[in-house]
Design a protein around this motif. Sequence first.
Motif, short mmCIF file in Angstrom:
data_model
loop_
_atom_site.label_atom_id
_atom_site.label_comp_id
_atom_site.label_asym_id
_atom_site.label_seq_id
_atom_site.Cartn_x
_atom_site.Cartn_y
_atom_site.Cartn_z
N HIS A 182 -8.76 4.95 2.31
CA HIS A 182 -7.74 6.34 2.48
C HIS A 182 -6.94 6.52 1.22
O HIS A 182 -6.11 7.19 1.14
N GLY A 183 -6.79 5.35 0.46
CA GLY A 183 -6.07 5.53 -0.67
C GLY A 183 -4.91 4.37 -0.57
O GLY A 183 -4.32 4.35 0.56
N PHE A 184 -4.62 3.98 -1.76
CA PHE A 184 -3.70 2.76 -1.68
C PHE A 184 -2.21 3.24 -1.35
O PHE A 184 -1.57 2.66 -0.26
N ALA A 185 -1.66 4.24 -1.54
CA ALA A 185 -0.33 4.84 -1.44
C ALA A 185 -0.44 5.05 -0.10
O ALA A 185 0.65 4.99 0.93
N ARG A 186 -1.22 5.63 0.71
CA ARG A 186 -1.40 6.20 1.96
C ARG A 186 -1.45 4.86 2.95
O ARG A 186 -0.70 4.89 3.98
N HIS A 187 -2.25 3.94 2.54
CA HIS A 187 -2.10 2.73 3.27
C HIS A 187 -0.61 1.92 3.32
O HIS A 187 -0.30 1.52 4.40
N TYR A 188 -0.19 1.91 2.07
CA TYR A 188 0.99 1.36 2.06
C TYR A 188 1.90 2.23 2.99
O TYR A 188 2.82 1.29 3.86
N VAL A 189 2.13 3.40 3.06
CA VAL A 189 2.91 4.14 3.91
C VAL A 189 2.68 3.84 5.56
O VAL A 189 3.38 3.58 6.26
N GLU A 190 1.39 3.99 5.86
CA GLU A 190 0.80 3.57 7.18
C GLU A 190 1.35 2.33 7.62
O GLU A 190 1.85 2.15 8.61
N MET A 191 1.44 1.22 6.52
CA MET A 191 1.71 0.08 7.08
C MET A 191 3.37 -0.10 7.38
O MET A 191 3.80 -0.79 8.22
N LEU A 215 5.16 2.59 8.39
CA LEU A 215 5.29 3.13 9.55
C LEU A 215 5.07 2.26 10.71
O LEU A 215 5.83 2.21 11.90
N ALA A 216 3.90 1.49 10.78
CA ALA A 216 3.54 0.40 11.69
C ALA A 216 4.53 -0.61 11.83
O ALA A 216 4.82 -1.25 13.06
N MET A 217 5.32 -1.09 10.70
CA MET A 217 6.34 -1.82 10.77
C MET A 217 7.44 -1.51 11.59
O MET A 217 7.97 -2.19 12.47
N LEU A 218 7.81 -0.24 11.16
CA LEU A 218 8.94 0.29 11.97
C LEU A 218 8.70 0.58 13.51
O LEU A 218 9.53 0.48 14.38
N ALA A 219 7.40 0.88 13.77
CA ALA A 219 6.96 1.10 15.23
C ALA A 219 7.08 -0.26 15.92
O ALA A 219 7.85 -0.38 16.82
N VAL A 252 9.64 -0.75 18.95
CA VAL A 252 9.01 -1.10 20.29
C VAL A 252 9.40 -2.40 20.59
O VAL A 252 9.93 -2.86 21.97
N LEU A 253 8.81 -3.37 19.68
CA LEU A 253 9.09 -5.02 20.40
C LEU A 253 10.67 -5.36 20.50
O LEU A 253 10.70 -6.18 21.28
N PHE A 264 8.98 -11.14 12.85
CA PHE A 264 8.04 -10.97 13.69
C PHE A 264 7.52 -9.59 14.22
O PHE A 264 6.56 -9.24 14.29
N THR A 265 8.54 -8.96 14.56
CA THR A 265 8.23 -7.57 15.35
C THR A 265 7.73 -6.63 14.30
O THR A 265 6.85 -6.09 14.54
N MET A 266 8.17 -6.82 13.11
CA MET A 266 7.55 -5.97 11.94
C MET A 266 6.25 -6.39 11.74
O MET A 266 5.34 -5.64 11.40
N SER A 267 5.72 -7.68 11.58
CA SER A 267 4.63 -8.03 11.37
C SER A 267 3.66 -7.79 12.40
O SER A 267 2.42 -7.57 12.33
N ALA A 268 4.07 -7.90 13.68
CA ALA A 268 3.17 -7.66 14.81
C ALA A 268 2.72 -6.22 14.79
O ALA A 268 1.62 -5.95 14.84
N GLY A 269 3.64 -5.19 14.61
CA GLY A 269 3.24 -3.87 14.41
C GLY A 269 2.31 -3.59 13.29
O GLY A 269 1.28 -2.94 13.59
N MET A 270 2.58 -4.20 12.12
CA MET A 270 1.70 -4.12 11.25
C MET A 270 0.25 -4.68 11.29
O MET A 270 -0.86 -4.25 10.91
N ALA A 271 0.41 -5.93 11.95
CA ALA A 271 -0.84 -6.82 12.15
C ALA A 271 -1.88 -6.06 12.83
O ALA A 271 -3.00 -6.01 12.77
N PHE A 272 -1.03 -5.36 14.17
CA PHE A 272 -1.99 -4.52 14.83
C PHE A 272 -2.53 -3.32 14.43
O PHE A 272 -3.77 -3.15 14.54
N TRP A 273 -1.86 -2.62 13.55
CA TRP A 273 -2.32 -1.43 12.69
C TRP A 273 -3.49 -2.07 11.80
O TRP A 273 -4.58 -1.29 11.55
N MET A 274 -3.20 -3.07 10.95
CA MET A 274 -4.28 -3.53 10.16
C MET A 274 -5.36 -3.96 10.71
O MET A 274 -6.52 -3.53 10.27
#
Length: 130
Positions: free
Chosen positions: A7-16, A18-22, A26-27, A57-67
Amino acid sequence: MHHVRHHGFARHYVEMILAMLAGMLVLGAALRGVLALTDIEYSMSRHPEPVTLEMAFTMSAGMAFWMRRRGHAWPGIAEMCGAMFLPALVLVPLLSLDVVDPGAAMTWEHLAMLPLMFAVMLRRRTEYGA
């Protein structure tokens, strides 16, 4: 297992990000809720080392889940999580030695994660849609 969608490099970066923030929200909230129930005091000012590691850890967990949901393989996810933990692993000894102020450490941790994530993405640019 899903395949990585380009979906594009920049979009993926932003998604990650956002996943880190989530993951952080949450965690982090869940952990703080459990600690509050047990009357354990846990703050950056009094316990900067574990808080710094918890943030990674919490940021990595959110990002890992999304990835993983987006179809990334475990080696790439582990590499990205390594980029998330590297600032914390540098900062924890500096915090223990009182070389870095706890408030500044949190800022440095977050600022360092972003270019490190970008570097991992550049290293695996075909996986990230560049």
